[in-house]
Design an enzyme around this catalytic site. Structure first.
Site, mmCIF file in Angstrom:
data_model
loop_
_atom_site.group_PDB
_atom_site.id
_atom_site.type_symbol
_atom_site.label_atom_id
_atom_site.label_comp_id
_atom_site.label_asym_id
_atom_site.label_seq_id
_atom_site.Cartn_x
_atom_site.Cartn_y
_atom_site.Cartn_z
ATOM 1 N N GLU A 89 0.973 -1.282 0.135
ATOM 2 C CA GLU A 89 0.070 -0.037 0.131
ATOM 3 C C GLU A 89 0.845 1.286 -0.117
ATOM 4 O OE1 GLU A 89 -1.998 -1.076 3.475
ATOM 5 O OE2 GLU A 89 -0.943 0.044 4.844
ATOM 6 N N CYS A 109 7.470 -7.182 6.336
ATOM 7 C CA CYS A 109 8.834 -6.496 7.208
ATOM 8 C C CYS A 109 9.091 -7.419 8.309
ATOM 9 C CB CYS A 109 8.449 -5.159 7.881
ATOM 10 S SG CYS A 109 9.734 -4.416 8.741
ATOM 11 N N CYS A 116 3.450 -2.989 15.551
ATOM 12 C CA CYS A 116 3.469 -2.554 13.976
ATOM 13 C C CYS A 116 2.747 -3.763 13.252
ATOM 14 C CB CYS A 116 4.654 -2.257 13.372
ATOM 15 S SG CYS A 116 4.803 -1.977 11.829
ATOM 16 N N GLU A 157 11.393 -2.341 5.529
ATOM 17 C CA GLU A 157 12.502 -1.280 6.380
ATOM 18 C C GLU A 157 13.352 -1.273 5.300
ATOM 19 O OE1 GLU A 157 13.827 0.085 9.021
ATOM 20 O OE2 GLU A 157 15.765 -0.016 7.857
ATOM 21 N N SER A 188 13.038 6.537 6.309
ATOM 22 C CA SER A 188 12.955 6.081 7.621
ATOM 23 C C SER A 188 13.254 4.627 8.191
ATOM 24 C CB SER A 188 11.190 6.323 8.181
ATOM 25 O OG SER A 188 11.154 5.947 9.332
ATOM 26 N N SER A 211 13.088 5.805 13.738
ATOM 27 C CA SER A 211 12.146 5.435 14.735
ATOM 28 C C SER A 211 12.652 5.065 15.874
ATOM 29 C CB SER A 211 11.337 4.217 13.771
ATOM 30 O OG SER A 211 10.687 4.480 12.672
ATOM 31 N N LEU A 212 12.753 5.717 16.819
ATOM 32 C CA LEU A 212 13.409 5.661 18.105
ATOM 33 C C LEU A 212 12.539 5.180 19.038
ATOM 34 C CD1 LEU A 212 16.065 6.362 19.207
ATOM 35 C CD2 LEU A 212 14.899 8.457 20.195
ATOM 36 N N HIS A 213 11.448 5.660 19.491
ATOM 37 C CA HIS A 213 10.258 4.987 19.989
ATOM 38 C C HIS A 213 10.450 4.644 21.620
ATOM 39 C CE1 HIS A 213 8.492 5.102 16.164
ATOM 40 N NE2 HIS A 213 8.639 3.864 15.978
ATOM 41 N N ASN A 287 -1.727 4.749 16.289
ATOM 42 C CA ASN A 287 -2.911 4.262 15.520
ATOM 43 C C ASN A 287 -3.187 2.758 16.070
ATOM 44 O OD1 ASN A 287 -3.905 6.138 13.668
ATOM 45 N ND2 ASN A 287 -1.616 6.167 12.497
ATOM 46 N N CYS A 330 -0.134 2.552 8.438
ATOM 47 C CA CYS A 330 0.775 1.720 8.655
ATOM 48 C C CYS A 330 0.185 0.294 8.478
ATOM 49 C CB CYS A 330 1.154 1.657 10.127
ATOM 50 S SG CYS A 330 1.664 3.235 10.735
HETATM 51 N N1 SAH Z 1 10.805 0.535 8.878
HETATM 52 C C1 SAH Z 1 10.952 1.883 8.780
HETATM 53 C C2 SAH Z 1 9.711 2.432 8.063
HETATM 54 C C3 SAH Z 1 8.378 1.939 7.975
HETATM 55 S S1 SAH Z 1 7.525 2.196 9.447
HETATM 56 C C4 SAH Z 1 10.885 2.353 10.056
HETATM 57 O O1 SAH Z 1 10.803 1.654 11.096
HETATM 58 O O2 SAH Z 1 11.116 3.543 10.269
HETATM 59 C C5 SAH Z 1 7.120 3.810 9.355
HETATM 60 C C6 SAH Z 1 6.721 4.380 10.683
HETATM 61 O O3 SAH Z 1 5.333 4.110 11.333
HETATM 62 C C7 SAH Z 1 7.731 3.950 11.923
HETATM 63 O O4 SAH Z 1 8.086 4.931 12.507
HETATM 64 C C8 SAH Z 1 6.871 2.837 12.607
HETATM 65 O O5 SAH Z 1 7.393 2.554 14.039
HETATM 66 C C9 SAH Z 1 5.604 3.587 12.470
HETATM 67 N N2 SAH Z 1 4.428 2.815 13.077
HETATM 68 C C10 SAH Z 1 4.212 1.444 12.802
HETATM 69 N N3 SAH Z 1 3.076 1.160 13.167
HETATM 70 C C11 SAH Z 1 2.322 2.187 13.741
HETATM 71 C C12 SAH Z 1 1.095 2.506 14.388
HETATM 72 N N4 SAH Z 1 0.212 1.359 14.353
HETATM 73 N N5 SAH Z 1 0.781 3.565 14.733
HETATM 74 C C13 SAH Z 1 1.603 4.692 14.475
HETATM 75 N N6 SAH Z 1 3.003 4.605 13.822
HETATM 76 C C14 SAH Z 1 3.363 3.201 13.594
#
Ligand code: SAH
Length: 338
Positions: A89, A109, A116, A157, A188, A211-213, A287, A330
């Protein structure tokens, strides 16, 4: 046979040289494909018949297919079917500064982030370069628009599919063709350090988002398995090196997960972790998805978290929400149609 949308301008030059044709054929072909958007060789009137025959024998012009489209006010979400039946998508978003497209780089992924949806489905394969190029050109044609910003932040990724993603960037930024601004492209990553190191040399003008989180190693390892391989302190070192080498600001994405990484203490810890880095933090309201039990942080706590970062001198924004009405978050559309 190779797909024609896999080829960079330079690889076409090499191709025409290899068949003893003129190098400027590469300019002509790129002009038809990407400026005029003509994909039928018979309509490319200034290319000789014999050259066309060779191109026909060596290249395939097949397209992935749009099979579903969901629309909301400022967002359109596309589901594509690939030639082998796999699905991916892309999400198009209208901002005040332009139109951005979020492109997928893999089918599924393997990074396995706990929150995710795409990770839950596991990687089936990498996307080929043409499958990324076609996400862009098919959507531009469907809506008769020109996209201004591209984020490689969809399913997958990018640094686990480095070469194909980098070829995609080369193709869409070529002045001879699609000609997107290189500074309007963002990659990203979940934090694959060798990818970051390579990228800062190969593409020092493209934006990088991490993507630190999490503000520390313990929390990060709980929600992102990749952190067991490339640990947070090393990731931070790599990002400092990136900023030093490229002179560019780096973005940190931070999903707000209730009770996991969203306390005031986490905010303070994050501020001190990032205080010496030229960066900005993008706080992302999570989300929620049916299949995963994490909850989104309440708005007041997102604001409190934001304030703490701000007071500590960190550049921070809260991501505007797009598309929660259209399963835009996502990997959710793909997950639903599986
Ligand atoms: N693999 C890469 C790019 C794809 S994910 C990465 O990790 O950056 C893109 C972004 O969406 C990342 O920051 C990921 O952590 C975030 N993401 C994944 N699921 C999500 C969700 N349900 N709500 C909000 N962000 C989400």
């Amino acid at each position: 046979m190779k797909n024609i949308f896999n080829e960079t301008y330079e690889s076409f030059e090499d191709y025409f040289k290899s068949i003893n044709d003129k190098k400027y054929r590469a300019t002509q072909l790129y002009d038809f494909l990407y400026k005029k958007r003509i994909y039928n060789l018979d309509l490319m009137n200034n290319i000789s018949k014999s050259t066309k025959e060779k191109i026909k024998n060596d290249y395939d012009f097949s397209f992935i297919k749009i099979i579903k489209k969901q629309e909301d006010k400022d967002v359109k979400k596309y589901l594509f079917e690939l030639l082998d039946g796999n699905r991916i998508e892309s999400v198009l978003m209208y901002h005040n500064y332009g139109i951005s497209l979020c492109v997928s780089s893999q089918v599924g992924c393997n990074m396995g982030c706990a929150f995710c949806e795409s990770g839950r489905l596991k990687k089936a394969r990498n996307l080929e370069t043409y499958e990324m190029v076609e996400q862009l050109i098919l959507i531009e044609e469907d809506l008769n628009i020109r996209i201004t910003h591209i984020v490689i932040m969809g399913i997958g990724e990018p640094f686990d599919n480095y070469d194909n993603v980098m070829n995609f960037i080369k193709i869409i930024t070529s002045r001879k063709g699609i000609d997107k601004g290189i500074r309007h492209i963002t990659v990203s990553t979940c934090g694959i350090i060798p990818g970051i190191e390579k990228f800062m040399h190969d593409f020092n003008q493209v934006n990088l988002a991490i993507s630190l989180h999490a503000p520390n190693n313990v929390i990060r390892s709980k929600i992102m398995p990749i952190n067991k391989v490339y640990k947070l302190p090393d990731l931070i070192k790599a990002t400092k090196k990136y900023v030093e080498n490229t002179n560019r600001r780096i973005t940190f994405e931070y999903i707000m997960l209730e009770g996991i990484n969203d306390s005031n203490e986490c905010a303070k810890e994050l501020a001190s972790l990032l205080k010496d880095i030229n960066c900005y933090v993008n706080l992302i309201p999570y989300n929620e998805t049916e299949n995963i039990e994490f909850k989104r942080t309440k708005k007041v706590q997102i604001l409190a978290f934001y304030d703490i970062l701000k007071k500590n001198g960190i550049n921070v924004t809260i991501r505007r929400e797009f598309g929660s009405n259209v399963d835009a978050a996502c990997g959710q559309l793909r997950a639903k149609t599986h």
